[in-house]
Enzyme design. Structure first.
Site, PDB file in Angstrom:
ATOM      1  N   ASP A  87      43.678  21.171  42.950  1.00  0.00           N
ATOM      2  CA  ASP A  87      44.998  21.687  42.594  1.00  0.00           C
ATOM      3  C   ASP A  87      45.829  21.952  43.855  1.00  0.00           C
ATOM      4  O   ASP A  87      45.376  22.612  44.794  1.00  0.00           O
ATOM      5  CB  ASP A  87      44.819  22.968  41.785  1.00  0.00           C
ATOM      6  N   SER A 100      49.930  30.008  37.501  1.00  0.00           N
ATOM      7  CA  SER A 100      50.895  29.488  38.477  1.00  0.00           C
ATOM      8  C   SER A 100      51.819  30.612  38.954  1.00  0.00           C
ATOM      9  O   SER A 100      51.352  31.622  39.476  1.00  0.00           O
ATOM     10  CB  SER A 100      51.669  28.320  37.863  1.00  0.00           C
TER      11      SER A 100
END
Length: 665
Positions: free
Chosen positions: A496, A444
């Site tokens: 995602d 991330s």
């Protein structure tokens, strides 16, 4: 859409948002009215107490008042159900009905006060059952009034009056007066959003950098929302419609046809297997740097016991100069040992220091792969979230590279913080004396910082490799993204959201929501009910509550935006102008891309049922252009979780190797 106008201002709800709250309150009021009616019929004319004559009259008036409220709510619900999201004419009387309902709060408040006075008289001598029921009625009245005040505060829009001025169709938006007005509106909106974020992050210590970040984020959000007249429920309905339409298209067209990939060599399948094995190995480091919160989340039943046992064992095994920042009971370090399987002496440097633009990381020796691993932590604090939201572009100097070298400002500064720490303290010089390879990894926010850090280190360490797990989408300019393909590998799981999240993609999603909501032919409450049912229980997406022509449908779901639209961001493919207002767009500048080459873990199917279902995945090579559109899915958030990505990578490596899918260029 547009927002409701009442009491001379706009609110953060529309006239068709009163169906569910109105119906819920009406059901409660009907039950309350039936109970009071039974009480009135039971005790009418049978009271021999001080207030024996007053209480029946009190109950009778309460019945009449409740009946008036119920009828008003019924009419509000029925009118709010009429029309479509953009067809306001059938609901034009909603403001009048709201005024009537508001006026009924006055006698309800007076009657609640009178009831409180009556039941507080200890000498009245009336039946306890009657007194208790009246007490319940009084308390219920106050509860309704309290929650009504809370609801008003929730839907209150501080920018209601300026937005009302903006919506005037007679106003000439090109005039100097309107330009000045819009500038003032944007300035006020920026201050409001800045105050909201300061209130949300009230526990963060303030300094000049954080203040500047608040100002930048406030300007960003004000620029994004000031030119729209939508409410949160419009966005929810639009997302539901887009998900249905997306699944409808998926039924008739394989998503692989929408992918644009680089030409792959004949050995791409073998290379994919090797990279998946490496990714599964280094994902452990990217997960470990999150510390004990992720470890306990991933091991809810045994994690706490293991950490409680190991924290004290390794408490005196970490030298003071190896650990930067506070680690209560060494639980973070203990969880790193558990996740990576390393020994405490394999960790060269551990930094838990965390503030805006400064994120935790560690440097460790991986003897199994003969590598020095730099692992960077993803978002885990409010400071990290502020770093994520500082999305302006900033130049990244790379020697010998031509073209625009720009990167996400917040992530770039976080990467430069780690770079300076590594260089100033000579950490990598000490580690690479073993002639190990250098690996940079993260998940991330950590993946984005790791990618930029790898670009900075690549000149000094040409053998460097970076594994970026679920990196943010708006990270690198085209020149940097192409440059990074030689040594950075990005891994994205399923649908995602974060790898698809960029300013351009958000602007595209906003346009798609407004367009699909505008063409919707059903009331909003039906869309929301059907959407919730579809998300929970599935169904046939072919029953989409919208009618679109061929041109509109293609415009909504074209797989990739044309390059000229991406650069100009001025008009969509239908020819309509997307930025016609004088307000400057926050989406100026070149588009930003995912780093390096990309492996996409695609869901094949789900085995089992409901909560016990387990998804199966396969890996494919993707081009960054495949992620130029946000996909709507219930898994768009869960697919970003690092523990799930780690489990999927482990499972893919445990399966017998087979032919991997390689898409044509």
């Amino acid at each position: 859409m547009p927002a409701l106008v009442a009491f001379g201002r706009r609110w953060s709800l529309a006239s068709d948002d009163l169906v569910f709250p109105g119906a819920f309150e009406m059901l409660l009021r009907v039950g309350w009215w039936i109970g009071i009616l039974i009480l009135y019929l039971t005790y009418r004319g049978q009271l021999d107490c001080k207030h024996g004559r007053i209480l029946p009259s009190y109950l009778l008036v309460l019945l009449i008042l409740l009946a008036a409220i119920i009828v008003t709510l019924f009419v509000i619900v029925c009118v709010s159900m009429q029309g479509t999201i953009t067809n306001l004419r059938p609901r034009r009387h909603i403001p009048v009905l709201i005024y009537i309902r508001t006026a009924l709060y006055v006698p309800e408040l007076v009657w609640a006060i009178l009831g409180a006075v009556l039941i507080n008289d200890e000498k009245q001598g009336c039946p306890p059952t009657l007194i208790n029921v009246i007490l319940i009625a009084v308390v219920a009245s106050w509860i309704f009034i309290f929650f009504t005040v809370i609801a008003v505060l929730v839907v209150f829009d501080p920018l209601g009056k300026p937005k009302q001025l903006l919506s005037g169709t007679e106003r000439n938006l090109e005039s100097s007066e309107s330009v000045a007005l819009l500038y003032r509106v944007r300035s006020v909106a920026a201050r409001v959003w800045e105050y909201r974020f300061k209130l949300l992050c009230c526990c963060i210590t303030r300094d000049a950098e954080i203040q500047a970040a608040f100002t930048q984020i406030g300007n960003l959000f004000s620029s994004f929302f000031v030119d729209t007249d939508v409410v949160p429920s419009d966005i929810a309905a639009g997302l539901s419609l887009l998900h249905l339409e997306q699944d409808k298209i998926k039924q008739s067209q394989d998503l692989a046809d929408m992918a644009y990939t680089d030409p792959q060599p004949a050995s791409a399948a073998e290379e994919l297997d090797v990279e998946l094995e490496n990714a599964a190995h280094y994902m452990k480091f990217a997960a470990a740097v999150y510390g004990w919160p992720l470890y306990i989340f991933s091991h809810p039943f045994t994690g706490l016991c293991k950490l409680n046992r190991d924290c004290w064992c390794c408490r005196h095994q970490v030298f003071e100069h190896d650990l930067v920042g506070r680690d209560c009971l060494n639980c973070n370090f203990s969880s790193m040992l558990q996740t990576t399987g390393l020994q405490y002496q394999d960790f060269i440097h551990v930094s838990l220091h965390n503030k805006i633009y400064e994120i935790p990381f560690f440097v460790a020796l991986d003897h199994k792969k003969k590598a020095v691993v730099v692992a960077v932590r993803g978002t885990l604090s409010l400071e990290d979230a502020l770093t994520d939201m500082c999305v302006n572009c900033e130049a990244l100097d790379v020697s010998g590279l031509t073209g625009e070298c720009l990167a996400h400002k917040g992530i770039l500064q976080a990467a430069m913080y780690i770079y300076q720490k590594l260089m100033d303290n000579g950490i990598l010089n000490q580690a690479t004396a073993l002639e190990y390879n250098l690996i940079v990894t993260g998940h991330s926010l950590g993946a984005g910082a790791a990618a930029i850090l790898a670009i900075k280190l690549h000149e000094s360490y040409p053998g460097l490799r970076c594994y970026a797990f679920s990196p943010p989408g708006g990270l690198l300019s085209k020149a940097l993204a192409d440059y990074s393909k030689g040594f950075i590998l990005s891994i994205v799981l399923g649908q995602d959201l974060i790898p698809r999240l960029s300013l351009r993609n958000i602007e595209d999603l906003k346009r798609r929501i407004i367009r699909i909501v505008s063409h919707c032919t059903r009331p909003k409450y039906q869309i929301l009910v059907q959407g919730c049912w579809y998300e929970l229980f599935g169904g046939d997406p072919g029953s989409l509550p919208i009618e679109l022509g061929e041109e509109q449908s293609a415009n909504l779901h074209q797989p990739i935006l044309a390059e000229q639209n991406l650069r100009g961001c001025q008009s969509d493919s239908s020819g309509s102008t997307s930025d016609s207002s004088p307000i400057s767009s926050p989406f100026k500048g070149p588009p930003l891309f995912l780093p390096g080459r990309i492996i996409h873990l695609v869901e094949d199917r789900s085995e089992g049922c409901l909560c016990f279902s387990k998804a199966k995945y396969h890996a494919v090579w993707r081009d960054a252009s495949f992620f130029r559109r946000i996909l709507i899915s219930p898994k768009m958030i869960t697919n970003h979780m690092p523990d799930l990505l780690l489990d999927v990578l482990k499972e893919l490596n445990q399966e017998a190797p087979g032919p991997s899918e390689t898409l044509p260029g």
